[in-house]
Design a protein around this motif. Structure first.
Motif, mmCIF file in Angstrom:
data_model
loop_
_atom_site.group_PDB
_atom_site.id
_atom_site.type_symbol
_atom_site.label_atom_id
_atom_site.label_comp_id
_atom_site.label_asym_id
_atom_site.label_seq_id
_atom_site.Cartn_x
_atom_site.Cartn_y
_atom_site.Cartn_z
ATOM 1 N N ASN A 14 0.876 -1.050 0.002
ATOM 2 C CA ASN A 14 -0.166 0.067 0.055
ATOM 3 C C ASN A 14 1.014 1.170 0.035
ATOM 4 N N ASP A 43 1.704 3.104 2.119
ATOM 5 C CA ASP A 43 2.859 3.208 3.363
ATOM 6 C C ASP A 43 3.825 2.056 3.166
ATOM 7 N N PHE A 49 3.233 -1.316 3.134
ATOM 8 C CA PHE A 49 2.718 -2.305 3.921
ATOM 9 C C PHE A 49 1.982 -3.050 3.076
ATOM 10 N N ARG A 69 -0.241 -4.908 4.821
ATOM 11 C CA ARG A 69 -1.245 -4.274 5.867
ATOM 12 C C ARG A 69 -0.557 -3.816 7.031
ATOM 13 N N ASP A 70 -0.864 -2.758 7.665
ATOM 14 C CA ASP A 70 -0.472 -2.140 8.994
ATOM 15 C C ASP A 70 -0.422 -3.186 10.044
ATOM 16 N N TYR A 71 0.326 -3.631 10.916
ATOM 17 C CA TYR A 71 0.040 -4.459 11.743
ATOM 18 C C TYR A 71 -0.854 -4.220 12.770
ATOM 19 N N HIS A 72 -0.996 -2.777 12.924
ATOM 20 C CA HIS A 72 -1.818 -2.267 14.116
ATOM 21 C C HIS A 72 -3.514 -2.609 13.639
ATOM 22 N N GLU A 73 -3.653 -2.729 12.357
ATOM 23 C CA GLU A 73 -4.910 -3.145 11.923
ATOM 24 C C GLU A 73 -5.291 -4.308 12.389
#
Length: 117
Positions: free
Chosen positions: A45, A47, A49, A51-55
């Motif tokens: 994406n 950024d 990623f 997917r952002d691990y925080h998600e």
């Protein structure tokens, strides 16, 4: 292909009552489970990623609120084998993150069950 994974831990009891009475898993017992969700993508994406691990903390919230320190027979609508739980977590994750490609569930340090379509 880019791949990421994240582990989640919880403790719960269960009983596989459909097994013969002399089978150890037919008795009430518990595990310190490890759930590992894997996501993959051919692109990153904006950024950088998959997917952002925080998600992925949504899975931790689900586990903590619905499964941790519970009796799994009371909260899951399926026999609580590691295989069925891997599929359950896969379906839950895939509905939220299309990049989900596999989920692994461990009941002991030496055993893993994986669901990967």
């Amino acid at each position: 292909m880019y791949r990421i994974s994240k582990e989640f831990h919880f403790s719960a009891s269960h009983q596989l009552g459909h097994l013969p009475a002399d089978h150890q898993c037919a008795r009430l017992h518990g595990h310190n489970y490890i759930v590992s969700v894997e996501l993959a993508s051919t692109t990153l994406n904006a950024d950088g990623f998959v997917r952002d691990y925080h998600e992925l903390s949504a899975l931790k919230h689900y586990i903590d609120s619905e499964l941790d320190h519970r009796h799994l027979n009371d909260v899951l609508d399926l026999p609580s084998t590691a295989e069925n739980m891997a599929r359950h977590f896969y379906d839950w994750s895939k509905a939220r993150w299309p990049e989900t490609v596999a989920v692994r569930v461990s009941e002991t340090p030496k055993t893993w069950a994986e669901y990967r379509p």
